[in-house]
Write an enzyme that holds these catalytic residues in place. Structure first.
Site, mmCIF file in Angstrom:
data_model
loop_
_atom_site.group_PDB
_atom_site.id
_atom_site.type_symbol
_atom_site.label_atom_id
_atom_site.label_comp_id
_atom_site.label_asym_id
_atom_site.label_seq_id
_atom_site.Cartn_x
_atom_site.Cartn_y
_atom_site.Cartn_z
ATOM 1 N N SER A 8 0.853 -1.195 0.000
ATOM 2 C CA SER A 8 0.000 0.000 0.000
ATOM 3 C C SER A 8 0.882 1.236 0.000
ATOM 4 O O SER A 8 1.638 1.473 0.949
ATOM 5 C CB SER A 8 -0.895 0.012 1.242
ATOM 6 O OG SER A 8 -1.403 1.328 1.419
ATOM 7 N N HIS A 33 -1.244 -1.341 -4.295
ATOM 8 C CA HIS A 33 -2.496 -1.032 -3.588
ATOM 9 C C HIS A 33 -2.587 0.480 -3.392
ATOM 10 O O HIS A 33 -1.687 1.108 -2.839
ATOM 11 C CB HIS A 33 -2.512 -1.769 -2.250
ATOM 12 C CG HIS A 33 -3.802 -1.667 -1.502
ATOM 13 N ND1 HIS A 33 -4.905 -2.448 -1.781
ATOM 14 C CD2 HIS A 33 -4.168 -0.875 -0.461
ATOM 15 C CE1 HIS A 33 -5.884 -2.145 -0.950
ATOM 16 N NE2 HIS A 33 -5.471 -1.181 -0.144
ATOM 17 N N ASP A 35 -4.801 3.493 -1.906
ATOM 18 C CA ASP A 35 -5.847 3.820 -0.934
ATOM 19 C C ASP A 35 -6.408 5.217 -1.173
ATOM 20 O O ASP A 35 -5.688 6.210 -1.062
ATOM 21 C CB ASP A 35 -5.281 3.746 0.487
ATOM 22 C CG ASP A 35 -5.065 2.312 0.942
ATOM 23 O OD1 ASP A 35 -6.036 1.537 0.896
ATOM 24 O OD2 ASP A 35 -3.929 1.967 1.317
ATOM 25 N N GLY A 142 -8.909 3.972 7.331
ATOM 26 C CA GLY A 142 -8.621 5.401 7.490
ATOM 27 C C GLY A 142 -7.157 5.718 7.702
ATOM 28 O O GLY A 142 -6.718 6.811 7.377
ATOM 29 N N PHE A 143 -6.399 4.757 8.224
ATOM 30 C CA PHE A 143 -5.001 5.052 8.553
ATOM 31 C C PHE A 143 -4.129 3.819 8.356
ATOM 32 O O PHE A 143 -4.583 2.696 8.593
ATOM 33 C CB PHE A 143 -4.889 5.530 10.011
ATOM 34 C CG PHE A 143 -5.754 6.726 10.293
ATOM 35 C CD1 PHE A 143 -5.303 8.004 9.995
ATOM 36 C CD2 PHE A 143 -7.036 6.570 10.794
ATOM 37 C CE1 PHE A 143 -6.119 9.112 10.213
ATOM 38 C CE2 PHE A 143 -7.856 7.670 11.015
ATOM 39 C CZ PHE A 143 -7.399 8.938 10.731
ATOM 40 N N GLY A 144 -2.885 4.064 7.985
ATOM 41 C CA GLY A 144 -1.900 2.997 7.959
ATOM 42 C C GLY A 144 -1.318 2.805 9.354
ATOM 43 O O GLY A 144 -1.571 3.608 10.260
ATOM 44 N N GLY A 145 -0.572 1.737 9.519
ATOM 45 C CA GLY A 145 0.179 1.538 10.759
ATOM 46 C C GLY A 145 -0.634 1.130 11.964
ATOM 47 O O GLY A 145 -0.173 1.254 13.096
ATOM 48 N N ASP A 175 -6.353 -6.584 4.535
ATOM 49 C CA ASP A 175 -5.760 -5.240 4.546
ATOM 50 C C ASP A 175 -5.773 -4.680 5.971
ATOM 51 O O ASP A 175 -6.843 -4.503 6.557
ATOM 52 C CB ASP A 175 -6.591 -4.346 3.614
ATOM 53 C CG ASP A 175 -6.014 -2.946 3.431
ATOM 54 O OD1 ASP A 175 -4.964 -2.633 4.005
ATOM 55 O OD2 ASP A 175 -6.655 -2.154 2.698
ATOM 56 N N GLY A 176 -4.572 -4.404 6.492
ATOM 57 C CA GLY A 176 -4.458 -3.740 7.784
ATOM 58 C C GLY A 176 -3.624 -4.525 8.775
ATOM 59 O O GLY A 176 -3.997 -5.637 9.170
ATOM 60 N N GLY A 177 -2.472 -3.980 9.112
ATOM 61 C CA GLY A 177 -1.632 -4.613 10.130
ATOM 62 C C GLY A 177 -0.950 -5.895 9.680
ATOM 63 O O GLY A 177 -0.504 -6.680 10.515
ATOM 64 N N GLY A 197 1.318 -1.962 4.088
ATOM 65 C CA GLY A 197 1.776 -0.590 3.906
ATOM 66 C C GLY A 197 3.012 -0.317 4.729
ATOM 67 O O GLY A 197 4.141 -0.342 4.232
ATOM 68 N N SER A 198 2.798 -0.089 6.032
ATOM 69 C CA SER A 198 3.916 0.284 6.904
ATOM 70 C C SER A 198 4.968 -0.819 6.999
ATOM 71 O O SER A 198 6.161 -0.531 7.126
ATOM 72 C CB SER A 198 3.393 0.669 8.290
ATOM 73 O OG SER A 198 2.548 -0.336 8.792
HETATM 74 C C1 DX5 Z 1 -6.237 1.463 5.753
HETATM 75 C C2 DX5 Z 1 -5.777 1.145 4.353
HETATM 76 C C3 DX5 Z 1 -4.638 0.209 4.275
HETATM 77 C C4 DX5 Z 1 -3.367 0.702 4.911
HETATM 78 C C5 DX5 Z 1 -2.659 -0.484 5.470
HETATM 79 O O1 DX5 Z 1 -7.454 2.112 5.719
HETATM 80 O O2 DX5 Z 1 -6.825 0.585 3.605
HETATM 81 O O3 DX5 Z 1 -4.400 -0.225 2.945
HETATM 82 O O4 DX5 Z 1 -2.502 1.349 4.038
HETATM 83 O O5 DX5 Z 1 -1.565 -0.039 6.174
HETATM 84 P P1 DX5 Z 1 -0.766 -0.979 7.170
HETATM 85 O O6 DX5 Z 1 -0.267 -2.140 6.334
HETATM 86 O O7 DX5 Z 1 0.309 -0.099 7.659
HETATM 87 O O8 DX5 Z 1 -1.727 -1.427 8.223
HETATM 88 ZN ZN ZN Z 2 -6.373 -0.355 1.611
#
Ligand code: DX5
Ligand code: ZN
Length: 220
Positions: A8, A33, A35, A142-145, A175-177, A197-198
């Site tokens: 992401s 990916h 977002d 809504g947020f990464g990490g 998707d997420g964590g 992502g992170s």
């Molecule tokens: C969150 C996004 C994700 C996000 C994942 O709303 O849809 O795609 O970038 O980030 P990580 O992998 O850091 O949880």
């Molecule tokens: Zn996403």
């Protein structure tokens, strides 16, 4: 089982987005990916079709657009024109889910439906046969990490069963964590496509991180 890693770019360096997209493909990304957040459906604001179109010439793998916007339909053709391969949306953000799925298909893209951690599987009852991808959120969007929500694991298994029963080749993305430490557990639950992502953009060596993820999937 074919596994796919979808970095992401939400966690990329936005001041060097083109370079980052090139680097992550060189490092072995299967998808990019993308977002899209609107400060309305989710409390954050990211990138739109202009950014997608600008990156498209640099991207050789499919662009996996994750729409976290309301309304959905207005923006779908714009992302199709901007080079999206897959377009996923949240049913809560669409007035007419079946219509949105059809619209994505008519625009030449592959439709995906995104389920938040608390969204029941019932939304797949009359949609699964029309989808190419189910995206299960393992954080609230809504947020990464953010931290992976472990209660999503049995949900992944339940969706995998439904996909198997459908007999269709529907990708099951999480998707997420997601990170190297938990990717095998998520795959064992039934996922085949992993957004990170992170875990990737936060690492010094993207290729080593993706290699590590693949090595943990290879032993399953
Ligand atoms: C969150 C996004 C994700 C996000 C994942 O709303 O849809 O795609 O970038 O980030 P990580 O992998 O850091 O949880
Ligand atoms: Zn996403």
């Amino acid at each position: 089982m074919t596994f796919r890693i979808a970095p992401s770019i939400l966690s990329a360096d936005f001041a060097r987005l083109g370079e980052e997209v090139r680097a992550v493909q060189q490092a072995g990304a299967d998808l990019v990916h993308f977002d899209v957040m609107d400060n309305h459906y989710v409390p954050n604001l990211t990138m739109g079709p202009l950014v997608c179109a600008a990156l498209k010439p640099l991207v050789q793998v499919p662009i996996d657009v994750h729409l976290m916007v309301r309304p959905v339909d207005r923006i779908v053709p714009d992302f199709a024109k901007a080079g999206a391969s897959i377009i996923s949306f949240h049913p809560e953000a669409s007035e007419h889910v079946d219509r949105t799925i059809a619209l994505i298909r008519e625009c030449g893209c592959r439709p995906g439906l995104v389920l938040n951690p608390a969204t029941p599987l019932a939304v797949l009852d009359h949609t699964l046969e029309k989808l190419d991808l189910v995206l299960l959120m393992s954080v609230n969007p809504g947020f990464g990490g953010q931290q992976f929500i472990a209660s999503v694991l049995p949900k992944i298994t339940a969706v995998r069963k439904r996909i198997a029963a459908s007999g269709r080749d529907i990708w099951l993305e999480v998707d997420g964590g997601v990170k190297a430490e938990n990717i095998a557990e998520i795959a064992r639950a039934g996922a085949d496509t992993f957004v990170a992502g992170s875990a990737i953009f936060g690492a010094k060596d993207y290729a080593a991180t993706i290699r590590d993820m693949r090595a943990r999937l290879a032993v399953l």
